[in-house]
Scaffold this motif. Structure first.
Motif, PDB file in Angstrom:
ATOM      1  N   UNK A  90      -4.250  29.758  14.762  1.00  0.00           N
ATOM      2  CA  UNK A  90      -3.744  28.683  13.916  1.00  0.00           C
ATOM      3  C   UNK A  90      -3.788  29.103  12.444  1.00  0.00           C
ATOM      4  N   UNK A  91      -2.809  28.609  11.686  1.00  0.00           N
ATOM      5  CA  UNK A  91      -2.715  28.885  10.248  1.00  0.00           C
ATOM      6  C   UNK A  91      -2.831  27.565   9.502  1.00  0.00           C
ATOM      7  N   UNK A  92      -3.687  27.514   8.508  1.00  0.00           N
ATOM      8  CA  UNK A  92      -3.904  26.288   7.749  1.00  0.00           C
ATOM      9  C   UNK A  92      -2.787  25.996   6.768  1.00  0.00           C
ATOM     10  N   UNK A 151       1.768  28.946  17.847  1.00  0.00           N
ATOM     11  CA  UNK A 151       2.665  30.101  17.705  1.00  0.00           C
ATOM     12  C   UNK A 151       2.741  30.578  16.260  1.00  0.00           C
ATOM     13  N   UNK A 152       1.642  30.366  15.533  1.00  0.00           N
ATOM     14  CA  UNK A 152       1.546  30.880  14.175  1.00  0.00           C
ATOM     15  C   UNK A 152       2.284  30.071  13.138  1.00  0.00           C
ATOM     16  N   UNK A 153       2.675  28.861  13.479  1.00  0.00           N
ATOM     17  CA  UNK A 153       3.344  27.967  12.521  1.00  0.00           C
ATOM     18  C   UNK A 153       2.282  27.060  11.899  1.00  0.00           C
ATOM     19  N   UNK A 154       2.237  26.923  10.574  1.00  0.00           N
ATOM     20  CA  UNK A 154       1.196  26.105   9.941  1.00  0.00           C
ATOM     21  C   UNK A 154       1.472  24.610  10.046  1.00  0.00           C
ATOM     22  N   UNK A 155       1.790  24.166  11.243  1.00  0.00           N
ATOM     23  CA  UNK A 155       2.150  22.766  11.487  1.00  0.00           C
ATOM     24  C   UNK A 155       1.923  22.439  12.954  1.00  0.00           C
ATOM     25  N   UNK A 156       1.312  21.280  13.214  1.00  0.00           N
ATOM     26  CA  UNK A 156       1.238  20.765  14.582  1.00  0.00           C
ATOM     27  C   UNK A 156       2.548  20.029  14.866  1.00  0.00           C
ATOM     28  N   UNK A 157       3.288  20.523  15.844  1.00  0.00           N
ATOM     29  CA  UNK A 157       4.587  19.938  16.193  1.00  0.00           C
ATOM     30  C   UNK A 157       4.790  20.141  17.693  1.00  0.00           C
ATOM     31  N   UNK A 158       4.530  19.120  18.476  1.00  0.00           N
ATOM     32  CA  UNK A 158       4.628  19.222  19.929  1.00  0.00           C
ATOM     33  C   UNK A 158       6.043  18.839  20.365  1.00  0.00           C
ATOM     34  N   UNK A 159       6.680  19.751  21.082  1.00  0.00           N
ATOM     35  CA  UNK A 159       8.043  19.539  21.526  1.00  0.00           C
ATOM     36  C   UNK A 159       8.200  20.020  22.969  1.00  0.00           C
ATOM     37  N   UNK A 214      -6.256  14.819   5.189  1.00  0.00           N
ATOM     38  CA  UNK A 214      -6.195  15.970   6.089  1.00  0.00           C
ATOM     39  C   UNK A 214      -6.670  17.210   5.349  1.00  0.00           C
ATOM     40  N   UNK A 215      -7.562  17.958   5.976  1.00  0.00           N
ATOM     41  CA  UNK A 215      -8.121  19.163   5.377  1.00  0.00           C
ATOM     42  C   UNK A 215      -7.043  20.239   5.254  1.00  0.00           C
ATOM     43  N   UNK A 216      -7.048  20.967   4.136  1.00  0.00           N
ATOM     44  CA  UNK A 216      -6.058  22.016   3.905  1.00  0.00           C
ATOM     45  C   UNK A 216      -6.221  23.205   4.845  1.00  0.00           C
ATOM     46  N   UNK A 217      -7.375  23.365   5.447  1.00  0.00           N
ATOM     47  CA  UNK A 217      -7.585  24.504   6.340  1.00  0.00           C
ATOM     48  C   UNK A 217      -6.971  24.287   7.717  1.00  0.00           C
ATOM     49  N   UNK A 218      -6.545  23.047   7.997  1.00  0.00           N
ATOM     50  CA  UNK A 218      -5.888  22.745   9.268  1.00  0.00           C
ATOM     51  C   UNK A 218      -4.380  22.921   9.126  1.00  0.00           C
ATOM     52  N   UNK A 219      -3.672  23.157  10.237  1.00  0.00           N
ATOM     53  CA  UNK A 219      -2.212  23.111  10.168  1.00  0.00           C
ATOM     54  C   UNK A 219      -1.753  21.727   9.720  1.00  0.00           C
ATOM     55  N   UNK A 220      -0.621  21.687   9.062  1.00  0.00           N
ATOM     56  CA  UNK A 220      -0.019  20.434   8.636  1.00  0.00           C
ATOM     57  C   UNK A 220       0.316  19.587   9.858  1.00  0.00           C
TER      58      UNK A 220
END
Length: 304
Positions: free
Chosen positions: A175-177, A146-154, A230-236
């Protein structure tokens, strides 16, 4: 649409609701510092600081949608060893049932860690909601979609006073890095090669350099990205209630700033945070990502 926000905390649910076109008429949390921050960012909302399990729901304004983020610490595996107070934290979910019993709004959305769905009392909680006339539709959502630069599954549980559960159609966003939120000109940097630096940290730095070069992220954990960087191009990875993510830049490193954690959660740049770094990170780590809340609520409004 009029909304109320239970366990409002840092205000991510309220911020997303406003972005989806709702008016948040009331918000509450038991922690005074969190209520003050919520009020600073949502001055048009009425606020209460109290234990919501003791709330008198007659004092809450009428509303069309109830938003709730009960305490997750008793459910998440990140809590560590089970402790007596986790029972009290898990029981906060019953405040949602109590509020809905009194007000009966058309829709409610409850957010929590995915483990909430495996809670021993979740079947009873669900049955109580259904007894009030609500159909439940759990949705597992990753904020990065959803355009958040973070992987957060809820888990977002959509509860509707309808015959059938509301299955939302949520179009994925690009996805945004993490590189979009890192400011290499800010923060308190320290030399990586300094006296007292732990061997485990140096090993993580070495592994990250081998894979990603001079600039990358790494968590202070010993598994997954904690071993490889962790690569900077991936979401946190997931933002937590304590400093977790470090950024490495050549011979120096630092933890993410409060502002970077705010941006990783998808809050607006203008969003006010506590002056104390630790408090800001704690609130952000407990928050709902506003863009996810926006998309979920907008999809609900299109469906009902």
């Amino acid at each position: 649409m009029r909304a109320v926000d239970l366990f409002a905390g840092a205000g991510g649910f309220s911020t997303g609701a406003k972005q989806a076109g709702c008016t948040v008429v009331w918000a509450a949390n038991h922690w005074r510092a969190a209520v003050d921050i919520h009020a600073a960012n949502h001055p048009e909302t009425a606020h209460a600081c109290q234990d919501l399990q003791q709330a008198d729901w007659r004092d809450v304004p009428a509303h069309d949608i109830l938003l709730a983020s009960p305490a997750c610490q008793g459910h998440t595996s990140a809590r560590g060893k089970e402790k007596p107070h986790h029972d009290a934290q898990r029981s906060t979910a019953w405040a949602v049932v109590s509020a809905l019993e009194y007000h009966r709004p058309p829709v409610a959305v409850a957010e929590n860690v995915i483990e909430f769905l495996n809670w021993a009392l979740f079947p009873a909680w669900r049955h109580a909601m259904e007894a009030l006339g609500y159909s439940l539709a759990p949705h597992i959502i990753d904020s990065a979609d959803h355009g958040v630069p973070q992987h957060r599954r809820r888990a977002f549980i959509v509860c509707s006073r309808s015959k059938n559960p509301l299955q939302l159609r949520l179009a994925p966003r690009a996805h945004i890095g993490a590189d979009k939120i890192i400011n290499f000109g800010s923060g308190k940097w320290s030399d990586i090669e300094r006296p007292g630096r732990s061997a485990a940290t140096l090993a993580r730095v070495a592994a990250g350099r081998a894979r990603f070069g001079e600039r990358f992220l790494m968590p202070y954990y010993g598994s997954g990205s904690g071993l490889t960087g962790r690569c900077l191009s991936r979401p946190l990875g997931t933002v937590t209630t304590v400093d977790r993510w470090a950024v490495v830049d050549g011979p120096r490193m630092r933890m993410l700033t409060a502002a970077e954690n705010r941006d990783a959660m998808g809050f607006p740049e203008t969003y006010q945070l506590p002056a104390q770094h630790r408090q800001a990170v704690h609130m952000l780590g407990n928050a709902v990502c506003p863009p996810v809340a926006r998309d979920v609520i907008a999809a609900v409004l299109e469906t009902v």
